[in-house]
Design a protein around this motif. Sequence first.
Motif, PDB file in Angstrom:
ATOM      1  N   GLU A   1       0.767  -0.844  -0.218  1.00 55.04           N
ATOM      2  CA  GLU A   1       0.440   0.237   0.368  1.00 55.04           C
ATOM      3  C   GLU A   1       0.460   1.589   0.031  1.00 55.04           C
ATOM      4  OE1 GLU A   1      -3.266  -0.116  -0.155  1.00 55.04           O
ATOM      5  OE2 GLU A   1      -3.267  -2.347  -0.214  1.00 55.04           O
ATOM      6  N   ALA A   2       0.753   1.914  -1.174  1.00 58.28           N
ATOM      7  CA  ALA A   2       1.411   2.674  -1.426  1.00 58.28           C
ATOM      8  C   ALA A   2       0.683   4.954  -0.397  1.00 58.28           C
ATOM      9  CB  ALA A   2       2.050   3.492  -2.815  1.00 58.28           C
ATOM     10  N   GLU A   3      -0.174   4.291  -0.115  1.00 56.49           N
ATOM     11  CA  GLU A   3      -0.428   5.548  -0.146  1.00 56.49           C
ATOM     12  C   GLU A   3       0.047   6.858  -0.819  1.00 56.49           C
ATOM     13  OE1 GLU A   3       0.902   4.973   4.111  1.00 56.49           O
ATOM     14  OE2 GLU A   3      -1.193   3.857   4.372  1.00 56.49           O
ATOM     15  N   GLY A   4      -0.151   7.208  -1.867  1.00 57.34           N
ATOM     16  CA  GLY A   4      -0.077   8.487  -2.779  1.00 57.34           C
ATOM     17  C   GLY A   4       1.499   8.554  -2.715  1.00 57.34           C
ATOM     18  N   LEU A   5       2.234   7.434  -2.087  1.00 57.99           N
ATOM     19  CA  LEU A   5       3.916   8.028  -1.820  1.00 57.99           C
ATOM     20  C   LEU A   5       4.180   7.963  -3.744  1.00 57.99           C
ATOM     21  CD1 LEU A   5       5.125   6.750   1.206  1.00 57.99           C
ATOM     22  CD2 LEU A   5       4.587   9.127   0.948  1.00 57.99           C
ATOM     23  N   PRO A   6       5.477   8.762  -3.944  1.00 57.56           N
ATOM     24  CA  PRO A   6       6.353   8.529  -5.253  1.00 57.56           C
ATOM     25  C   PRO A   6       6.766   7.397  -5.588  1.00 57.56           C
ATOM     26  CG  PRO A   6       6.946  10.697  -4.307  1.00 57.56           C
ATOM     27  CD  PRO A   6       6.468   9.603  -3.232  1.00 57.56           C
ATOM     28  N   LEU A   7       5.997   6.761  -6.774  1.00 59.89           N
ATOM     29  CA  LEU A   7       6.933   5.049  -7.092  1.00 59.89           C
ATOM     30  C   LEU A   7       7.719   5.731  -8.279  1.00 59.89           C
ATOM     31  CD1 LEU A   7       7.477   2.044  -6.661  1.00 59.89           C
ATOM     32  CD2 LEU A   7       5.281   1.893  -8.631  1.00 59.89           C
ATOM     33  N   THR A   8       8.604   5.565  -8.803  1.00 56.67           N
ATOM     34  CA  THR A   8      10.105   5.904 -10.080  1.00 56.67           C
ATOM     35  C   THR A   8      10.801   4.506 -10.105  1.00 56.67           C
ATOM     36  OG1 THR A   8      12.121   6.535  -8.464  1.00 56.67           O
ATOM     37  CG2 THR A   8      10.215   8.039  -8.906  1.00 56.67           C
ATOM     38  N   PRO A   9      11.319   4.257 -11.637  1.00 54.16           N
ATOM     39  CA  PRO A   9      11.898   3.600 -12.304  1.00 54.16           C
ATOM     40  C   PRO A   9      13.845   3.924 -10.949  1.00 54.16           C
ATOM     41  CG  PRO A   9      11.037   5.273 -13.405  1.00 54.16           C
ATOM     42  CD  PRO A   9      11.086   5.774 -12.437  1.00 54.16           C
ATOM     43  N   ALA A  10      14.324   2.497 -10.335  1.00 55.23           N
ATOM     44  CA  ALA A  10      15.715   2.800 -10.142  1.00 55.23           C
ATOM     45  C   ALA A  10      16.334   3.397 -10.542  1.00 55.23           C
ATOM     46  CB  ALA A  10      15.878   1.445 -10.322  1.00 55.23           C
ATOM     47  N   LEU A  11      16.807   4.646  -9.731  1.00 54.04           N
ATOM     48  CA  LEU A  11      17.793   5.400 -10.973  1.00 54.04           C
ATOM     49  C   LEU A  11      19.381   5.061 -11.810  1.00 54.04           C
ATOM     50  CD1 LEU A  11      17.151   8.549  -8.014  1.00 54.04           C
ATOM     51  CD2 LEU A  11      15.623   7.749  -9.547  1.00 54.04           C
ATOM     52  N   PHE A  12      19.583   6.211 -11.778  1.00 53.77           N
ATOM     53  CA  PHE A  12      20.825   5.288 -12.659  1.00 53.77           C
ATOM     54  C   PHE A  12      22.059   6.361 -11.265  1.00 53.77           C
ATOM     55  CE2 PHE A  12      23.878   7.974 -16.116  1.00 53.77           C
ATOM     56  CZ  PHE A  12      24.857   7.315 -15.101  1.00 53.77           C
ATOM     57  N   GLY A  13      22.884   5.934 -10.978  1.00 51.05           N
ATOM     58  CA  GLY A  13      23.881   5.995 -10.345  1.00 51.05           C
ATOM     59  C   GLY A  13      24.943   7.123 -10.948  1.00 51.05           C
ATOM     60  N   GLY A  14      25.398   7.002 -12.281  1.00 51.32           N
ATOM     61  CA  GLY A  14      26.013   7.783 -12.888  1.00 51.32           C
ATOM     62  C   GLY A  14      27.089   7.011 -13.612  1.00 51.32           C
ATOM     63  N   ILE A  15      28.060   7.845 -13.897  1.00 52.45           N
ATOM     64  CA  ILE A  15      29.755   6.698 -14.436  1.00 52.45           C
ATOM     65  C   ILE A  15      30.535   6.511 -13.077  1.00 52.45           C
ATOM     66  CG2 ILE A  15      31.494   6.922 -15.931  1.00 52.45           C
ATOM     67  CD1 ILE A  15      29.974   9.263 -17.513  1.00 52.45           C
ATOM     68  N   THR A  16      30.634   5.788 -12.441  1.00 47.30           N
ATOM     69  CA  THR A  16      31.050   4.768 -11.464  1.00 47.30           C
ATOM     70  C   THR A  16      32.317   3.778 -11.611  1.00 47.30           C
ATOM     71  OG1 THR A  16      29.361   3.608 -10.268  1.00 47.30           O
ATOM     72  CG2 THR A  16      28.990   5.374  -9.773  1.00 47.30           C
TER      73      THR A  16
END
Length: 435
Positions: free
Chosen positions: A79-94
């Motif tokens: 139950e997310a209760e309206g919280l943001p759901l995004t794709p997993a993020l890119f960490g940059g060039i690491t």
Amino acid sequence: MNLFNGVSRRPRRLLLAAGLMLGLPVLPLQAQDLLIRNANVHTASTQGSLPHHDVLVRDGRITAIGSGLAAPAGASVVEAEGLPLTPALFGGITEIGIEEVSGESETNDSAVSLANQQPMRPEFDVTLAYNPDSVLVPVARVGGIGFTLLGATTGGSFVAGQGGVMRLDGGSDPIGSRVLFIRLGAKAAELSGNSRAAQWMLLQQMVDEARGRMPADSPHALLTAAGRRTLAAFLDGRGRIMFEVNRAADISQLLRWAAREKVSIAIAGGAEAWRVAPQLAAAKVPVFVDGLADLPSNFDQIGATLENAARLDAAGVAVSFSQFSDASHNARKIRQHAGNAVAHGLPWEKGLAALTRVPAQALGVEDLIGSIAVGRQADLVLWSGDPLDVINSARQMWLGGRAIPMRSRQTELRDRYLQSPRPRDQGGLPPAYRP
């Protein structure tokens, strides 16, 4: 293979706890059907943001996005209760997984430095040294980072070698095509006869060798046979060449070279890229900028500005972010780069896309990751609030539909040292010995 087959319940818990304390990427072994209900779904796609929507995951992939979706039998319901759901993020060039301790050379595998007068080595591939059990992997995941571009760094040559996209899911194999890293400008001058002009001379000779315009047995050859084959593949479009370059004049020179040689390129750094934004947009060259670069740290960055990303985006350039200082240990700070760019004119949706869809597209893996869409891998993050505001944090991450333990060596140490001291009669230290 289920590592816990035939293991009793208690030892299994002990193994899991031991893995977490070591910072190892201990993951659930099978993706469970999952329904995330009533989330503010930021798809990072043409669908935009979908308030109060559900996301259904089966067999590790997104199978439906909508309202009022029914949970399959046995599915886990969040139950997310309206919280943001995004794709997993890119960490940059690491260098996550190929660097453990920055100051300990034996734990760093990102650069090759052979004997003096070595030939250039584009065939060097850092993904072969990737360690999925690195303690930096769970540290990055706790910050919502689900994938990174593993980068080769310059050792004995301004042609650093190859890297690739790694999902931080515990696997050891890169996805998509390799990326060849080349550094241009002042930082690479000492590796090219102390002149940036020599970089173009040497680069052109390597192109001539790879394309058979120079005898392979020449005593002045720069490339090995494997190097010629590798560079030829990139020149033929089988992979992108990433140039770390900052000065506008160098970027203009690079664009002319890429057009002449018909090569697919991207730019990392690009502190002065905004000054040649129309040319970059026309050439469809993505730029991975440092979102916090606002002052010149050297003569290649006189035109640095916090509006770099916004100006590039306004001109039609595909913009993503990367850090260029201690990126591996602080991948979580990539959100600050995007948030800072949004504060200086980049639209919010473009800021999120710069950490998800844009790098996935630039690196040729958009069919797998980078957006919330039916058929994509279920690499998802549920946030406590706006993900581009660092006051918020990742509540839960799923990679391939598997719930990731939101723990790392850092959280284990935090929890350990936040505990109240034990009295001396219970084995604790007297006050004088406590830090």
